[in-house]
Design an enzyme around this catalytic site. Sequence first.
Site, mmCIF file in Angstrom:
data_model
loop_
_atom_site.group_PDB
_atom_site.id
_atom_site.type_symbol
_atom_site.label_atom_id
_atom_site.label_comp_id
_atom_site.label_asym_id
_atom_site.label_seq_id
_atom_site.Cartn_x
_atom_site.Cartn_y
_atom_site.Cartn_z
ATOM 1 N N LYS A 115 -7.092 -29.940 -5.250
ATOM 2 C CA LYS A 115 -5.885 -29.258 -5.733
ATOM 3 C C LYS A 115 -6.239 -27.880 -6.281
ATOM 4 O O LYS A 115 -5.490 -26.911 -6.091
ATOM 5 C CB LYS A 115 -5.210 -30.125 -6.788
ATOM 6 C CG LYS A 115 -4.624 -31.403 -6.172
ATOM 7 C CD LYS A 115 -4.331 -32.471 -7.207
ATOM 8 C CE LYS A 115 -3.694 -33.706 -6.582
ATOM 9 N NZ LYS A 115 -3.608 -34.836 -7.539
ATOM 10 N N GLY A 134 2.764 -41.060 -7.667
ATOM 11 C CA GLY A 134 3.744 -42.128 -7.558
ATOM 12 C C GLY A 134 4.601 -41.944 -6.321
ATOM 13 O O GLY A 134 4.802 -40.821 -5.864
#
Lengths: 442, 442
Positions: free
Chosen positions: B214, B312
Amino acid sequence: MVNETNEVDAPRVLRVALLGCGTVGAQVARTMLTQREDLAAKSGCELDLVGVAVHDAGRPRPGIPDELLTDDPEALVADGGADIVIELIGGIDPPRRLVLSAIDRGASVVTANKALLAKHGEEIYAAAEREGVDIYYEAAVAGAIPIVRPLRESLVGDQILTIMGIVNGTTNYILDKMTTEHQDFATALATAQRLGFAEADPTADIEGFDAASKAAILASLAYHSTVRIDDVYREGITGVTSEDIEAAESMGCVIRLLAIARLDEAGRIEVRVHPATVAREHPLAMVQGANNAIFVEAANAGRLMFMGPGAGGSPTASAVTGDLVTVARNRLRGVENPAHSVYQGLPVAPMSETRTRYHLRFQVVDQPGVLAAAAGLLAGNRVSIHSVHQHAPRADDRPTGTAVLSMVTHLAREADVMACIAELERTGYVHGQVRFMRAEGL
Amino acid sequence: MVNETNEVDAPRVLRVALLGCGTVGAQVARTMLTQREDLAAKSGCELDLVGVAVHDAGRPRPGIPDELLTDDPEALVADGGADIVIELIGGIDPPRRLVLSAIDRGASVVTANKALLAKHGEEIYAAAEREGVDIYYEAAVAGAIPIVRPLRESLVGDQILTIMGIVNGTTNYILDKMTTEHQDFATALATAQRLGFAEADPTADIEGFDAASKAAILASLAYHSTVRIDDVYREGITGVTSEDIEAAESMGCVIRLLAIARLDEAGRIEVRVHPATVAREHPLAMVQGANNAIFVEAANAGRLMFMGPGAGGSPTASAVTGDLVTVARNRLRGVENPAHSVYQGLPVAPMSETRTRYHLRFQVVDQPGVLAAAAGLLAGNRVSIHSVHQHAPRADDRPTGTAVLSMVTHLAREADVMACIAELERTGYVHGQVRFMRAEGL
């Protein structure tokens, strides 16, 4: 140019006209003049500043060549041949006329003008769609905090449940001073004015008009519907007292001016601006000084929060420049962003039918049966009590034999709570006014 | 359709192939199937799900028709005629091959695959540019928190000075447990695994590989340069001890695993992932549990912060669906987003030349002259001391006649501090290891 190998016929220069040269405008102009190469690399073409409309063209502006200045914005828009017009004058007119004129001439528009969009957005978006040009306005809400683009694009595949934001730095500064330094409203306002956080005429900020414009824009974006400033329920912070702040503190809360847009159970849009209590642990309670923050809850994304400086020359200029590059990229490719979409066409719920929690505070005669009577009165109006606290009033304003009742309700209808307040004030056992504050973020 | 009045020839249906049907993929598929009309209104056309590549096509997936399932992703990409391919398989191969194959066939791609982009981004962005298709990847960094689009567009007219983020929920959950519940690393990891916050093989998270991917993506975007995962300095959290957490606490700090991208004084990109101390008052210190947050400082915009759930199924699916709608809008208009821009071409600074603040902690012989000797050693290596604290060691591991020296440096060069540590460990007055932690956000 690495970005543009596919578009051999793309124009190499776009003409940009700037309307307004206050703090934000001057910063945008300087950025365009000093960072030409950088902006060209980012946009894919030269951005040529062809004119800057100012109030007084005789006054020199450091860093901006005199020959760019004009005091005739109409002529600049009509005859400047601009591909992109940046409107930073503010207010409704002449900006409305100028923006529509720019669009009619095929220019794309970047603006920071929340009041204009909240009042005449429908007309302006329709004109932009008709003419096939862009209208970008990231700077209109919460300065440099990216919120318009995330709502238009990042979250567009999701369902927005609630937007709750601190979108006015002036009022947050004042409420923060009242809380942390125990200043009263007038003192905190004077401090804010002295330090440049509030204007000489602070009405638009402290009466909530500025926040209401932003609430209308956010609600329109989130719910793909037309929401105008007149649809927004609005209360400012001029009525917030030191006692309200203290009462909130004693419950572990702070008071913030919130702009709220919510989808209600009936599929209508609640859109309102008012002071509210927020629990100290809530991220919005941690927003200090003149900062802004916007909390977004979406069905899939969950709870997101965006924070940063909500105003000021540089942050606002950053947002305007970001829009300028985006609009330039679009023009180079001969496209515009999908117009403002209103396909959902949801109605706005009347304030009287809003449901939230309330904190009520009032002095009562200190005698048996009063609590039962007050509780019964609320129950009779379908208002259910979550917690109640009874204590002696503050020493300096204690009528003999009175107590203060402080109640927090469960979710209740605004109209029911207002009815309770009116009835309580008519009873023999309540002294004076019933103070109330809506409680959010629970 | 209100958005599309200008494009009479626009296609009315876009074909979408979905690769991968885990938590995120299944959620995306269900959204596409149950919210067809809503997505059509937002996109301007029907989005037709033509196939879902899964590992085991024989296993039924609730809410997804069996006839859409295939265990042959290559065939789906090659023969499905998809306009848009959504890649949610994860890992490097087959995703690299599938994504390149989709691009070669003229499909636009939406992916959440940070590892793929951090390793093969250059190749994939170049292919997308060559073929004139979109590659969108909002979900690859920080789940539903919009950060890719704000960097690509909202802040593109500004200069990014620093990005500092908590971009891995698993490690934040573990460090938060170690801090608030005084669990040691192994216990906190086991708790995270039991509750589904950490995978059975937690290596990618706890060793910082996920955060490093990231960081590479964020640095590439912010600095318009090619930054690969191998350019990222990386330390995980497996070496963080309860003593480190306590020492940080005693200085009013918490420990967070940070992904940092910074422009250094020489115009190079610092890009690194490591545990660091952060003052309790810093917004990043307030990020609890498995949440993510990204702090961005820009020259004009000032300090912005973005917070929310970083992983999630539903949040990630929200980001993917937002990209899907954006890519569909672009395709309808026959354009693609400007390709990944690397016009700045900045080099990455070696870790040894990074400058930050350091917290050093070590046991010394408790006798006169030791503090002076240690301070002199640091000064000799050009490391200047901001504050120093000497105290007795904890009762349970106290060698007789020793004290603990705890020092915070001013900004210092990594290589100089590492030299100090090596020298300190060779002196006669230091017992055992010198513990260090970088101190950020000051």
